[in-house]
Design an enzyme around this catalytic site. Structure first.
Site, PDB file in Angstrom:
ATOM      1  N   PHE A 226       0.820  -1.222   0.000  1.00 41.26           N
ATOM      2  CA  PHE A 226       0.000   0.000   0.000  1.00 41.26           C
ATOM      3  C   PHE A 226       0.846   1.261   0.000  1.00 41.26           C
ATOM      4  CE2 PHE A 226      -2.370  -3.324   2.412  1.00 41.26           C
ATOM      5  CZ  PHE A 226      -3.212  -3.681   1.387  1.00 41.26           C
TER       6      PHE A 226
ATOM      7  N   THR B 265      -1.245  -7.751  -5.980  1.00 42.55           N
ATOM      8  CA  THR B 265      -2.179  -7.097  -6.885  1.00 42.55           C
ATOM      9  C   THR B 265      -2.701  -8.006  -7.993  1.00 42.55           C
ATOM     10  OG1 THR B 265      -0.251  -6.442  -8.141  1.00 42.55           O
ATOM     11  CG2 THR B 265      -1.137  -4.813  -6.607  1.00 42.55           C
TER      12      THR B 265
ATOM     13  N   GLY C  73       1.843   0.260 -12.476  1.00 50.64           N
ATOM     14  CA  GLY C  73       2.545  -0.985 -12.767  1.00 50.64           C
ATOM     15  C   GLY C  73       2.079  -1.588 -14.075  1.00 50.64           C
TER      16      GLY C  73
ATOM     17  N   ARG D 169      -9.769  -0.461 -20.066  1.00 49.76           N
ATOM     18  CA  ARG D 169      -9.983  -1.893 -20.247  1.00 49.76           C
ATOM     19  C   ARG D 169      -9.469  -2.641 -19.012  1.00 49.76           C
ATOM     20  NH1 ARG D 169     -10.791  -4.666 -24.814  1.00 49.76           N
ATOM     21  NH2 ARG D 169      -9.808  -3.157 -26.192  1.00 49.76           N
TER      22      ARG D 169
ATOM     23  N   LYS E   4     -11.171 -10.965 -12.456  1.00 48.96           N
ATOM     24  CA  LYS E   4     -11.114 -11.439 -11.072  1.00 48.96           C
ATOM     25  C   LYS E   4     -10.160 -10.590 -10.228  1.00 48.96           C
ATOM     26  CE  LYS E   4     -11.495 -15.820 -10.362  1.00 48.96           C
ATOM     27  NZ  LYS E   4     -11.209 -17.268 -10.341  1.00 48.96           N
ATOM     28  N   THR E   5      -8.946 -10.396 -10.720  1.00 46.81           N
ATOM     29  CA  THR E   5      -7.989  -9.619  -9.918  1.00 46.81           C
ATOM     30  C   THR E   5      -8.393  -8.142  -9.887  1.00 46.81           C
ATOM     31  OG1 THR E   5      -6.518  -9.363 -11.829  1.00 46.81           O
ATOM     32  CG2 THR E   5      -6.074 -11.209 -10.347  1.00 46.81           C
TER      33      THR E   5
ATOM     34  N   GLU F  15      -5.502   2.019  -6.926  1.00 49.51           N
ATOM     35  CA  GLU F  15      -5.761   3.063  -5.941  1.00 49.51           C
ATOM     36  C   GLU F  15      -7.132   3.712  -6.039  1.00 49.51           C
ATOM     37  OE1 GLU F  15      -1.753   4.887  -4.853  1.00 49.51           O
ATOM     38  OE2 GLU F  15      -1.376   4.118  -6.845  1.00 49.51           O
TER      39      GLU F  15
HETATM   40 MO1  MOS Z   1       0.887   3.418  -4.217  1.00 52.30          MO
HETATM   41  S1  MOS Z   1       0.627   4.453  -2.459  1.00 52.30           S
HETATM   42  O1  MOS Z   1       1.486   4.673  -5.215  1.00 52.30           O
HETATM   43  O2  MOS Z   1       2.208   2.433  -3.757  1.00 52.30           O
END
Ligand code: MOS
Length: 696
Positions: A235, A463, A504, A585, A590-591, A662
């Site tokens: 986080f 994640t 990411g 998209r 699921k994730t 986020e």
């Molecule tokens: Mo997130 S708080 O940008 O790792």
């Protein structure tokens, strides 16, 4: 931007790392074992500000099994002191409560811990200042706020617009300190070898840790390797290099042995960051028809003495609503406190609590339904930059959410719906988070057996990156996912950015697509489609999004909450949360759902439970464990539903993804606070919404 042939993308594929995780076969940082390994336990300062006058280590050294006790008096000098966040045991100065002042290395963790308790530190204590206040004469104006945003913005004339507005609101909202508290505590194993060091470490980006450790120890980056294939949540707390990483590396060098340093939950409250408390003043002005004429958002928050961290709390306010007059600003109090850090949606999460609470208050003053009020103030283009939105799903999310939640018909009168002893209400708020990407690279290797290996220093902190990057690679290579093997979580792999800022997937995915296309082109153009005996290996590099200069790129969402407040006790329950998101998209249904409902659950936790309670006498947090720091548990969470609209955004990346880590936490707390108001008629502007605030 080019389009992928979408086959694997979007499918609710089970987590590729799932079986390893549930069988215990996925190795986390603290679980590695190295021959000859010793164990470190730190000693932390018991004052918030001052100097160490003496450290008595004899009793600790006398304990059988103790290998070394390292303090500022005997620690090797670090090669670089340029970033104070990474400096440990280099001087007698204490800048916050809980700062590392010594570390014990021993044959077992138990001996190390006992010996650490035998170290006596004497201090010359100086008066400390740890309390954030809105009015101080020493507030500083940071040059920029986190992620490089402008500290202040202004357009038009807010003061005149407010003076002339038919309707105004002037309200101050506060959010407390929060701690990130991932399930896996931070841990580092450091093993020196041949003048270099290998770290097994829990982080969100192994190459950032590598680069920091290399600089601090004066090593070329290639002599540092950081291995982190599995990470148990973060986080934001594992994005930056925290001092325990340096402490473990230093301890291993002194001991001449590999050293494991696994922080306890209690230690984490001082040394791996936290979300700054905020005090936010929002002023809104509107005309008689509910069109905003002025929006002003002024934030006061804190940073540390040793390092400036400025949360970007008011940034979302710059682009959420149309108004001819806009003003935002951030000021910082430098306190004798640990360094704050990013925590899931830094800026947006606390900032949108304030803005979306204020929008609810203003809708009531204007006599408008809060959905209608928001739609009435939808901007045609980004109010700050004037750029068009690459896509903006606000209205679609509000409409679909209202339908699914059963918003209409809604009597706005507060405090009139009851169910036995419970007052019942509903609330809505918007979510948003920037959709960006960073430069990244990736390598793809095609083996003679027709299998592909995709390698890059990506990070999966839970994640779903292991899974969705495999799906993206499969579609980019136009092969089934079974033919793709992924390698991530190792600094020796091709350069890639951290898992942070919800960037990411967008960054790594783009690089994988570039590499995959290059490989396919090589296979067909150079080898006529026939795999050569040695296989083919290519690397692809992707830049940041070139269209970011032309478009305003953000994810959005609308969250709905039902709140029930007990008439006699003030107890708050949230039986239902429902969010609809516009996130481009979706890579894996699921994730993605897990990310969104996880964010919403954390938002519920922010609304009702979480609060790090500072003891101003000492400058430490009184509730520094899970007994005192209350995170929402199963019993606190009712139904949580997350949906997304169909959104095809061609201006972001090859996948059309926006990033979803986020956005889910943003707006939840406001939706709940708005529902609590609707239930009770009591406006809580001060999180968390605890029962004492609802008893009249
Ligand atoms: Mo997130 S708080 O940008 O790792």
């Amino acid at each position: 931007m080019t389009n992928l042939k979408i086959q694997a993308i979007g499918v609710p594929l089970d987590r590729i790392d799932g079986p390893k995780k549930v069988t215990g076969a996925a190795t986390y940082a603290a679980e590695y074992h190295i021959d000859g390994m010793a164990y470190a336990f730190p000693v932390q300062s018991a004052i918030a500000r001052g100097r160490i006058t003496a450290i008595e280590t004899e009793a600790a050294r006398a304990l059988p099994g103790v290998i070394a006790v390292v303090t500022h008096e005997n620690a090797p000098r670090l090669a670089s002191l340029s970033d104070a966040r990474h400096v440990v045991l280099q001087s007698d100065a204490v800048a916050y409560y809980g700062q590392f002042v010594a570390v014990v290395v021993a044959e077992t963790p138990e001996v190390a811990r006992q010996a650490a308790s035998l170290v006596t530190v004497r201090y010359e204590e100086q008066p400390h200042d740890v309390t954030l206040r809105f009015v101080r004469d020493d507030l500083i104006r940071p040059e920029v706020v986190n992620a490089g945003y402008a500290t202040d913005t202004s357009s038009g004339d807010v003061e005149t617009a407010l003076a002339e507005a038919a309707v105004t609101l002037d309200a101050t909202y506060t959010t407390p300190t929060y701690h990130n508290n991932p399930m896996e505590p931070h841990a580092t194993i450091a093993a020196w070898d041949d003048g270099g060091v290998i770290l097994y470490d829990a982080n969100q980006g192994a190459q950032r840790i590598r680069d920091d450790v290399a600089r601090v120890f004066g090593l070329p980056p290639e002599r540092v390797r950081v291995i982190s294939p599995y990470v148990g949540g973060a986080f934001g707390s594992k994005a930056f290099t925290h001092p325990h990483v340096v402490l473990a590396t230093l301890a291993a060098r002194v001991a001449g042995r590999p050293v494991k340093l696994a922080l306890t939950r209690q230690q984490m409250f001082a040394v791996v960051g936290y979300r700054t408390p905020t005090i936010q003043r929002i002023r809104l002005g509107a005309d008689g028809k509910g069109h905003l004429t002025a929006i002003a958002h002024h934030v006061v928050e804190q940073t540390a003495m040793i390092y400036e961290f400025a949360e970007q709390t008011a940034v979302a306010t710059r682009m959420m609503y149309a108004a001819p007059n806009h003003q935002t600003s951030h000021r910082l109090a430098r306190l004798d406190m640990p360094v704050p850090t990013i925590m899931r949606a830094p800026g947006e999460a606390p900032g949108m609590f304030a803005l979306e609470s204020a929008m609810d208050e203003m809708a009531i003053v204007c006599g408008l339904d809060p959905i209608e009020f928001r739609i009435r103030n939808e901007p045609a283009t980004d109010p700050e930059t004037g750029r068009p939105f690459s896509s903006r799903g606000v209205v679609a999310c509000l409409r679909e959410g209202a339908e699914r939640f059963g918003w209409q018909p809604r009597d706005p009168t507060p405090g009139v719906r009851t169910d036995g002893e419970w007052l019942v209400g509903s609330g809505v708020a918007l979510s948003t988070y920037p959709a960006r990407r960073r430069p990244s690279s990736a390598r793809v290797r095609l083996s003679p057996d027709g299998r592909y290996t995709v390698s890059l220093c990506a990070s999966d902190m839970g994640t779903g990156a292991w899974t969705i990057l495999t799906q993206i690679a499969a579609d980019a290579l136009e092969v089934p996912v079974e033919r793709v093997r992924l390698e991530i979580g190792d600094s020796a792999l091709p350069t890639a950015p951290i898992a942070g800022g919800s960037m990411g997937t967008t960054s790594w995915g783009e690089a994988i697509v570039v590499a995959a296309r290059r490989l396919r082109a090589t296979l067909h153009e150079k080898h006529g489609g026939v795999i050569p005996a040695e296989g083919i290996e290519v690397t692809g590099e992707a830049d940041a999004n070139p269209e970011a200069q032309q478009f305003s790129t953000h994810a959005f969402g609308a969250q709905f909450a039902e709140a029930r407040v007990h008439r006699e006790t003030g107890e708050v329950r949230v039986p239902r949360l429902l969010g609809v998101f516009g996130v481009g998209r979706v890579m894996n249904a699921k994730t993605a759902r897990s990310q969104l409902i996880g964010g919403m659950t954390m938002g519920l936790s922010m609304a009702l439970h979480e609060e790090s309670v500072l003891d101003p006498r000492f400058g430490d947090f009184a509730n520094h464990d899970f007994a005192g720091y209350h995170i929402a548990t199963n019993a606190d969470v009712g139904a949580v539903e997350a949906y997304w609209i169909d959104e095809d955004d061609p201006h972001l990346n090859a996948m059309g993804a926006k990033g979803i880590g986020e956005v889910g936490i943003v707006g939840t707390a406001a939706a709940i606070a708005n529902a609590v108001y609707h239930a009770t008629g009591i406006r809580v502007r001060d999180l968390p919404i605890t029962l004492d605030k609802l008893l009249r």
